[in-house]
Design an enzyme around this catalytic site. Structure first.
Site, mmCIF file in Angstrom:
data_model
loop_
_atom_site.group_PDB
_atom_site.id
_atom_site.type_symbol
_atom_site.label_atom_id
_atom_site.label_comp_id
_atom_site.label_asym_id
_atom_site.label_seq_id
_atom_site.Cartn_x
_atom_site.Cartn_y
_atom_site.Cartn_z
ATOM 1 N N LYS A 171 -7.222 2.218 -10.066
ATOM 2 C CA LYS A 171 -7.923 3.507 -9.975
ATOM 3 C C LYS A 171 -6.907 4.629 -9.744
ATOM 4 O O LYS A 171 -5.741 4.363 -9.413
ATOM 5 C CB LYS A 171 -8.937 3.458 -8.839
ATOM 6 C CG LYS A 171 -8.319 3.223 -7.458
ATOM 7 C CD LYS A 171 -9.392 2.861 -6.426
ATOM 8 C CE LYS A 171 -8.776 2.551 -5.077
ATOM 9 N NZ LYS A 171 -9.751 1.932 -4.153
ATOM 10 N N ARG A 183 -19.527 2.731 5.033
ATOM 11 C CA ARG A 183 -19.333 3.851 4.115
ATOM 12 C C ARG A 183 -20.346 3.666 2.978
ATOM 13 O O ARG A 183 -21.304 4.393 2.884
ATOM 14 C CB ARG A 183 -17.877 3.809 3.623
ATOM 15 C CG ARG A 183 -17.339 5.090 3.113
ATOM 16 C CD ARG A 183 -15.874 4.945 2.758
ATOM 17 N NE ARG A 183 -15.583 3.741 1.965
ATOM 18 C CZ ARG A 183 -14.435 3.487 1.364
ATOM 19 N NH1 ARG A 183 -13.435 4.329 1.454
ATOM 20 N NH2 ARG A 183 -14.252 2.383 0.665
ATOM 21 N N TYR A 224 13.823 28.163 4.234
ATOM 22 C CA TYR A 224 12.654 28.840 4.813
ATOM 23 C C TYR A 224 12.526 28.559 6.305
ATOM 24 O O TYR A 224 12.634 27.412 6.741
ATOM 25 C CB TYR A 224 11.368 28.370 4.129
ATOM 26 C CG TYR A 224 11.182 28.892 2.734
ATOM 27 C CD1 TYR A 224 11.087 30.262 2.487
ATOM 28 C CD2 TYR A 224 11.089 28.018 1.651
ATOM 29 C CE1 TYR A 224 10.902 30.738 1.188
ATOM 30 C CE2 TYR A 224 10.898 28.485 0.363
ATOM 31 C CZ TYR A 224 10.805 29.852 0.142
ATOM 32 O OH TYR A 224 10.624 30.321 -1.119
ATOM 33 N N MET A 268 8.933 24.239 -2.494
ATOM 34 C CA MET A 268 8.108 23.840 -3.636
ATOM 35 C C MET A 268 8.906 23.054 -4.680
ATOM 36 O O MET A 268 8.443 22.034 -5.196
ATOM 37 C CB MET A 268 7.463 25.077 -4.273
ATOM 38 C CG MET A 268 6.446 24.713 -5.349
ATOM 39 S SD MET A 268 5.701 26.129 -6.165
ATOM 40 C CE MET A 268 4.646 26.767 -4.892
HETATM 41 C C1 LIG Z 1 -9.179 0.697 -3.661
HETATM 42 C C2 LIG Z 1 -9.918 -0.541 -3.392
HETATM 43 C C3 LIG Z 1 -9.234 -1.770 -3.294
HETATM 44 C C4 LIG Z 1 -7.728 -1.881 -3.275
HETATM 45 O O1 LIG Z 1 -7.273 -1.560 -1.984
HETATM 46 P P1 LIG Z 1 -5.734 -1.672 -1.581
HETATM 47 O O2 LIG Z 1 -5.718 -1.366 -0.133
HETATM 48 O O3 LIG Z 1 -5.015 -0.630 -2.375
HETATM 49 O O4 LIG Z 1 -5.287 -3.024 -1.930
HETATM 50 C C5 LIG Z 1 -9.992 -2.925 -3.163
HETATM 51 N N1 LIG Z 1 -11.344 -2.872 -3.106
HETATM 52 C C6 LIG Z 1 -12.021 -1.714 -3.164
HETATM 53 C C7 LIG Z 1 -13.500 -1.727 -3.077
HETATM 54 C C8 LIG Z 1 -11.339 -0.514 -3.304
HETATM 55 O O5 LIG Z 1 -12.018 0.638 -3.351
#
Ligand SMILES: *Cc1c(COP(=O)(O)O)cnc(C)c1O
Length: 367
Positions: A34, A130, A259, A307
Site C-alpha cells: 500500500k 479501529r 536558519y 527545504m
Molecule cells: C499495513 C498493514 C499491514 C502491514 O503492516 P506492517 O507493520 O507494515 O508489516 C498488515 N495488515 C494490515 C491490515 C495493514 O493495514
C-alpha cells in the site's frame, strides 16, 4: 548534471525480505505494498516478486488498479475493502479480494448484484478498536456470508495494535480473543503484520501480511535489544537515500550556521552542504547530531534541516569535498535510527520520500 538526490531501490533486497518473511512464518504471505509500496514504487516492487508472491495487499481499489494495469495478475487484497457499493462491479471485474470490516459492508455485499462471488477477508476487532467486527457479531456475520452467493472464500483476519512491543501481553490477549471467537470455524486465518512475523510465532497461521519488513526496516523501533539485533542482520534495507555535497566551507569560530543560527562554531569548523532537505522527505525535526554518512564515514547533521539542503560536520573528514557521496539512510544509517531521532517511525519517513530521482536495481539472486 542533475541534482544528486536519489533514492536507490534494490529490488533484490525486497525479494530477499519477502522470502525471509515467508520462511519465518510458513504458509502464504501477502506482500503489503500500500501507499506506493511505502514510498518505494508499488509496480516495481510487485514485479520484482510477481513470479513467487502469493498475493499483494493495498489500501484501496485505486492502488490495485495501478497494479492490474501494470500486468500484475496475482491476488490483490483491498485492506479497507470498499468505501461504497458502487465499487463492487469494478472489484469483481478486476478479480480483487476485499476486507470486510464493518456490518454495513456485510449488508452491502449481500445486497449487491454480482456475476461471480468474491473472496472476503472478514476482519475481527480483537483489540485494535479501529475497524473490524466485534467478536460477538463475528460468527453470525461469517455464517451469513458463507451461505451467500456473492461470497466465494472467507479468510478470518485480525490486526495487532502492539505487536511491535516484544513483551506486551496485549498481543497475547488479542490472539486469545480471536481464537475464542472463531472456535469451531474451519477457515483460513491471517493475523500477522511484520512485527507479528518477526516476534510472535504464536500468531502464525495460514497467511502472513508483512509490510515494513519487506523494505528492510525493523518494526521493533527503538528496541534494537533482544529481538532487533538478529532481525537487523537478516533484513536488507531496500532504499538508499543518497545525495552529494554541493559546497564545503570552513565556518570561522563564533559564526552561526543556517536558519535560526542554532549551530555556532566553537572553533573553525568544516561544514558540508548536502543537496537534500525536507522537501525531499528528510525530516526537518531531525536534531543536530543525527547520523549521516559522507563517503562511507559516519558524521552528524549540524544546523537546521532546510527545504532543499542540510548541513553536516566535516571536521573529521578532511577528504570530503563537493561531489562526495552522502547517505541519508540506507545500509550505513538505518532509517529506523533517523526516525527515532525525529520522533517518528520508519514507515512515515519512507512514505514521505519525494522529488528525488528513483533508480531501481535488481541483481538476481538464487537463495
Ligand atoms: C499495513 C498493514 C499491514 C502491514 O503492516 P506492517 O507493520 O507494515 O508489516 C498488515 N495488515 C494490515 C491490515 C495493514 O493495514
Amino acid at each position: 548534471m542533475s541534482r544528486p538526490a536519489v533514492a536507490r531501490i534494490r529490488l533484490d533486497a525486497f525479494r530477499h525480505n519477502y522470502r525471509l518473511a515467508k520462511k519465518l512464518h510458513g504458509g502464504s504471505a501477502l506482500a503489503v505494498i500500500k501507499a506506493n509500496a511505502y514510498g518505494h514504487g508499488a509496480v516495481q516492487c510487485a514485479r520484482a516478486i510477481a513470479d513467487e508472491a502469493d498475493g499483494f495487499a493495498v489500501a484501496a481499489i485505486e492502488e490495485a488498479l495501478i497494479l492490474r494495469a501494470a500486468g500484475i495478475t496475482a491476488p490483490i487484497l483491498l485492506l479497507e475493502g470498499f468505501f461504497e457499493s458502487a465499487e463492487l462491479p469494478e472489484i469483481e471485474a478486476n478479480n480483487l479480494w476485499i476486507v470486510v470490516h464493518h456490518l454495513w459492508q456485510v449488508e452491502a455485499l449481500m445486497a449487491a448484484r454480482l456475476y461471480s462471488p468474491l473472496t472476503v477477508w472478514l476482519k475481527m476487532d480483537s483489540g485494535m478498536h479501529r475497524v473490524g467486527l466485534a467478536p460477538e457479531v463475528y460468527r453470525q456475520a461469517y455464517e451469513r456470508l458463507k451461505q451467500h452467493p456473492n461470497v466465494a472464500h472467507i479468510v478470518l483476519m485480525s490486526h495487532f495494535a502492539r505487536a511491535d512491543e516484544p513483551g506486551s501481553n496485549y498481543t497475547v490477549r488479542q490472539i486469545q480473543a480471536f481464537q475464542t471467537a472463531i472456535a469451531g470455524i474451519s477457515a483460513p486465518v491471517s493475523l500477522t503484520n511484520s512485527a507479528g512475523v518477526l516476534g510472535w510465532p504464536g500468531a502464525y497461521a495460514d497467511w502472513a501480511r508483512p509490510g515494513i519488513m519487506l523494505y528492510g526496516a525493523n518494526p521493533f523501533a527503538g528496541q534494537a535489544g533482544s529481538f532487533g539485533m538478529s532481525v537487523d542482520e537478516r533484513l536488507r534495507p531496500v532504499m538508499q537515500l543518497e545525495s552529494a555535497l554541493i559546497s564545503v566551507r570552513t565556518l570561522p569560530a563564533g559564526e552561526a550556521l543556517g536558519y535560526g543560527g542554532i549551530f555556532v562554531a566553537e572553533q573553525p569548523t568544516r561544514v558540508g552542504v548536502v543537496a537534500c532537505g525536507y522537501a525531499d522527505g528528510y525530516p526537518r525535526v531531525a536534531p543536530m547530531g543525527t547520523a549521516v554518512a559522507v563517503d562511507g564515514k559516519l558524521t552528524r547533521v549540524i544546523g537546521r534541516v532546510s527545504m532543499d539542503m542540510l548541513t553536516v560536520d566535516l571536521t573529521d573528514l578532511p577528504a570530503a569535498n563537493p561531489g562526495s557521496r552522502v547517505e541519508l539512510w540506507g545500509d550505513q544509517v538505518p532509517v529506523s535510527e533517523i526516525a527515532e531521532r525525529a520522533g517518528t517511525i520508519a514507515y512515515e519517513l519512507l512514505c514521505n520520500v519525494k522529488r528525488v530521482r528513483f533508480e531501481y536495481t535488481d541483481i538476481s539472486t538464487e537463495e
